[in-house]
Design an enzyme around this catalytic site. Structure first.
Site, short mmCIF file in Angstrom:
data_model
loop_
_atom_site.label_atom_id
_atom_site.label_comp_id
_atom_site.label_asym_id
_atom_site.label_seq_id
_atom_site.Cartn_x
_atom_site.Cartn_y
_atom_site.Cartn_z
N TRP A 117 0.81 -1.23 0.00
CA TRP A 117 0.00 0.00 0.00
C TRP A 117 0.84 1.27 0.00
O TRP A 117 0.31 2.35 -0.22
CB TRP A 117 -0.89 0.02 1.25
CG TRP A 117 -0.10 -0.27 2.51
CD1 TRP A 117 0.06 -1.50 3.11
CD2 TRP A 117 0.69 0.64 3.27
NE1 TRP A 117 0.89 -1.39 4.20
CE2 TRP A 117 1.28 -0.08 4.32
CE3 TRP A 117 0.94 2.03 3.18
CZ2 TRP A 117 2.14 0.51 5.25
CZ3 TRP A 117 1.78 2.61 4.11
CH2 TRP A 117 2.36 1.86 5.13
N LYS A 156 -2.86 -8.06 -8.15
CA LYS A 156 -3.71 -7.78 -6.99
C LYS A 156 -3.02 -6.72 -6.14
O LYS A 156 -2.00 -6.98 -5.51
CB LYS A 156 -3.93 -9.03 -6.13
CG LYS A 156 -5.00 -8.77 -5.07
CD LYS A 156 -4.90 -9.69 -3.88
CE LYS A 156 -3.78 -9.30 -2.93
NZ LYS A 156 -3.94 -8.00 -2.25
N GLU A 197 10.65 -8.22 -3.42
CA GLU A 197 11.17 -6.96 -2.84
C GLU A 197 10.57 -6.86 -1.45
O GLU A 197 9.41 -6.52 -1.29
CB GLU A 197 10.69 -5.77 -3.69
CG GLU A 197 11.11 -5.81 -5.14
CD GLU A 197 12.50 -5.28 -5.35
OE1 GLU A 197 13.10 -4.77 -4.39
OE2 GLU A 197 13.00 -5.41 -6.48
P1 NAD Z 1 2.29 -7.15 3.27
O1 NAD Z 1 3.33 -8.17 3.01
O2 NAD Z 1 1.43 -7.30 4.45
O3 NAD Z 1 1.30 -7.06 2.02
C1 NAD Z 1 1.77 -6.91 0.70
C2 NAD Z 1 0.77 -7.53 -0.26
O4 NAD Z 1 0.67 -8.94 -0.03
C3 NAD Z 1 -0.65 -6.98 -0.15
O5 NAD Z 1 -1.22 -6.93 -1.44
C4 NAD Z 1 -1.35 -8.04 0.71
O6 NAD Z 1 -2.73 -8.11 0.50
C5 NAD Z 1 -0.68 -9.30 0.18
N1 NAD Z 1 -0.69 -10.40 1.15
C6 NAD Z 1 -0.62 -10.33 2.49
N2 NAD Z 1 -0.62 -11.58 3.03
C7 NAD Z 1 -0.68 -12.44 1.99
C8 NAD Z 1 -0.69 -13.86 1.89
N3 NAD Z 1 -0.64 -14.66 2.97
N4 NAD Z 1 -0.77 -14.44 0.67
C9 NAD Z 1 -0.82 -13.65 -0.43
N5 NAD Z 1 -0.80 -12.29 -0.41
C10 NAD Z 1 -0.73 -11.70 0.80
O7 NAD Z 1 3.06 -5.76 3.27
P2 NAD Z 1 2.49 -4.30 3.53
O8 NAD Z 1 2.23 -4.11 4.96
O9 NAD Z 1 1.37 -4.01 2.56
O10 NAD Z 1 3.73 -3.43 3.05
C11 NAD Z 1 4.76 -3.05 3.92
C12 NAD Z 1 5.98 -3.94 3.73
O11 NAD Z 1 6.40 -3.91 2.38
C13 NAD Z 1 7.16 -3.48 4.53
O12 NAD Z 1 7.80 -4.58 5.12
C14 NAD Z 1 8.07 -2.84 3.50
O13 NAD Z 1 9.42 -2.82 3.86
C15 NAD Z 1 7.80 -3.67 2.32
N6 NAD Z 1 8.13 -2.94 1.11
C16 NAD Z 1 9.21 -3.36 0.39
C17 NAD Z 1 9.57 -2.67 -0.74
C18 NAD Z 1 10.75 -3.11 -1.56
O14 NAD Z 1 10.88 -2.67 -2.68
N7 NAD Z 1 11.61 -3.96 -1.05
C19 NAD Z 1 8.83 -1.56 -1.17
C20 NAD Z 1 7.73 -1.18 -0.40
C21 NAD Z 1 7.38 -1.88 0.74
#
Ligand code: NAD
Length: 490
Positions: free
Chosen positions: A158, A182, A260
């Protein structure tokens, strides 16, 4: 700020599957809200496995024709998409700010930044070269050809509702892959608007499919893609825990993954640094998006000789930051994404205070502004046993660690499972070269806090994942190499 745009047809409340705007097969919907106020902005489909399957069916059917297109035709489509993104930048920035909370100026910055990847990969689409291998035997010609890997599933977080998804869709389409995507449950509206613009740009039915879902159904929807052997690649940005889950659950279909993931970026300021530049670099790197970026400095190490001066200057500048909703033109920091984020930031600060940290500025939620605001915070006397040493805080909190020697601080900086970004400030050129080499990170900023660029390879090492986005390397993750050996040529 209400949900009204110049082009109101960019407010989409349906999935895009096979070129058609459709509801979830169950008819289910969930609410998307503005983190600044809690007000519901829109309801979008709560899609599940049946919708994920329909999207994958469409992407698989569209693949043969799309991959046969000439690269310059795919490039032309991306250029049209790029132009439309820029032409609708104000609407997109507003959507980003409304559903994610960042100030409007930052929303505009994200549109320009994200669009730059579309432009970049439009260029790269025409530069996917293979190799003619120097002849090894008479009458035989050996070549290596790069081919699109197939259907790609993109799953995004997000914090950058536009940039993260275009960074995945653009290279995939450029090389001839088709996409099912998604977006994060908190921020689906920007992704749907981007899909509408892709349709305007002429993307053929099935080449780009976007479904939205709440967190719980979204997990089932993605599970469908993980088990589907027609989906050949997962490109994911998000937390390390979810990245590991995707790697495990896709093992049975042996998909290629690019992940990532989370970071825990060190930011080191040596005694010989330009102090003003280091403070400015830290302010820019840390407070962008309210501290909610994966490359945000999370552990700030300042050498003993300048520690007190650095802390005082930083606290003064951080304390002067304006916090407020995206509607406030002077706001520099918006609300955090949700209540969970505020809870985590508060827990990190309380834990740090419990372990001996002191607050120079901020230190608490700003309830008078709303439920999701946190004051820009500077803490001194940070130490290794604190939670914020081990986990990303993902909020506007800087904790300063004091250090004595280069050797020790490099060891401390690397003492984490993560390895996404790392930064340091020094005016000693030999130290600059040495420390850049020793830091275990995918991205290193030397005397620089703003490192992201479409022209640079972005990605991590260790628990921050693998794969690279942007640059000439950004296509590799979407390609497979075919070796062709032609005999009988003599
Ligand atoms: P998240 O991992 O909770 O969610 C990311 C995505 O995965 C969302 O679309 C979510 O709906 C989906 N998701 C969650 N659980 C899932 C599952 N069990 N199976 C399939 N899909 C699932 O992360 P977040 O809270 O949305 O984002 C923050 C994190 O993202 C932080 O850790 C941040 O460091 C990382 N991030 C990394 C980068 C990068 O380029 N390395 C960039 C931005 C954010």
């Amino acid at each position: 700020m209400t949900l009204s745009l110049v082009r109101c047809d960019l407010i989409r409340r349906q999935n895009l599957i096979n070129g058609k705007w459709t509801d979830a097969s169950t008819g289910g919907r969930y609410a998307v809200s503005n983190p600044a106020t809690g007000a519901v902005l829109a309801e979008v489909p709560d899609s599940g496995p049946a919708d994920a399957r329909a999207a994958a069916d469409a992407a698989y059917r569209a693949l043969p024709a799309w991959r046969e297109n000439l690269p310059r035709e795919r490039a032309a489509l991306l250029k049209r998409w790029h132009a439309l993104i820029l032409a609708n930048a104000d609407d997109l920035a507003k959507l980003i700010s409304l559903e994610q909370g960042k100030p409007l100026a930052e929303g505009r910055g994200e549109v320009a930044y994200g669009a730059s990847y579309v432009d970049w990969f439009a260029g790269e689409a025409t530069r996917v070269y293979g190799d003619l291998i120097p002849q090894q035997q008479p009458g035989k010609r050996m070549s290596a050809i790069k081919e699109p890997i197939g259907v790609v599933a993109a799953i995004t977080p997000w914090n950058f509702p536009l940039a993260m998804i275009v960074r995945k869709i653009a290279p995939a389409l450029a090389v001839g892959c088709t996409v099912v995507a998604k977006p994060a449950e908190d921020t689906p509206l920007t992704a749907l608007a981007l899909a509408a613009l892709a349709v305007d740009a002429g993307v053929p039915p099935g080449v780009l499919n976007v479904i939205t879902a709440s967190r719980s159904l979204g997990i089932d929807a993605v599970a469908q893609w993980l088990a589907d052997d027609r989906v050949r690649k997962i490109t994911f940005t998000g937390s390390t825990a979810v990245g590991m889950h995707l790697a495990r659950e896709s093992a049975d279909t042996l998909k290629k993954l690019s992940l990532e993931l989370g970071g825990n970026a060190p930011f080191i300021v040596f005694d010989d640094a330009d102090l003003d530049a280091a403070v400015a670099g830290l302010m820019a790197a840390k407070f962008r998006n309210g501290g909610q970026t994966c490359v945000c400095p999370n552990r700030v190490y300042v050498q003993a000789g300048i520690y007190d001066r650095f802390a005082a200057e930083l606290a003064e500048r951080a304390g002067a930051l304006k916090v407020g909703p995206a509607t406030d033109p002077v706001a520099q920091i918006g609300p955090m994404i949700n209540a969970r984020a505020i809870e985590k930031i508060t827990r990190h600060v309380e834990d740090a205070l419990h372990h001996g940290a002191q607050v120079l500025t901020g230190g608490k939620p700003l309830r008078q502004l709303g439920a999701h605001y946190f004051a820009p915070t500077v803490l001194v006397h940070a130490s290794e046993q604190m939670l914020l040493n081990r986990e990303e805080t993902f909020g506007p909190v800087i904790a300063l660690f004091r250090f004595e020697t280069e050797e020790h601080v490099v060891r401390q900086a690397n003492d984490t499972p993560f390895g996404l970004a790392a930064y340091f400030y020094t005016q000693d050129m030999r130290r600059a070269e040495r420390v850049a080499r020793r830091l275990e990170a995918g991205v290193v900023g030397v005397n620089e806090g703003a490192v992201s660029s479409e022209a640079a390879p972005f990605g991590g090492v260790k628990a921050s994942g693998y794969g690279r986005e942007g640059s000439k390397y950004g296509l590799d993750d979407f390609l497979s190499i075919k070796y062709v050996c032609q005999g009988g040529l003599d």
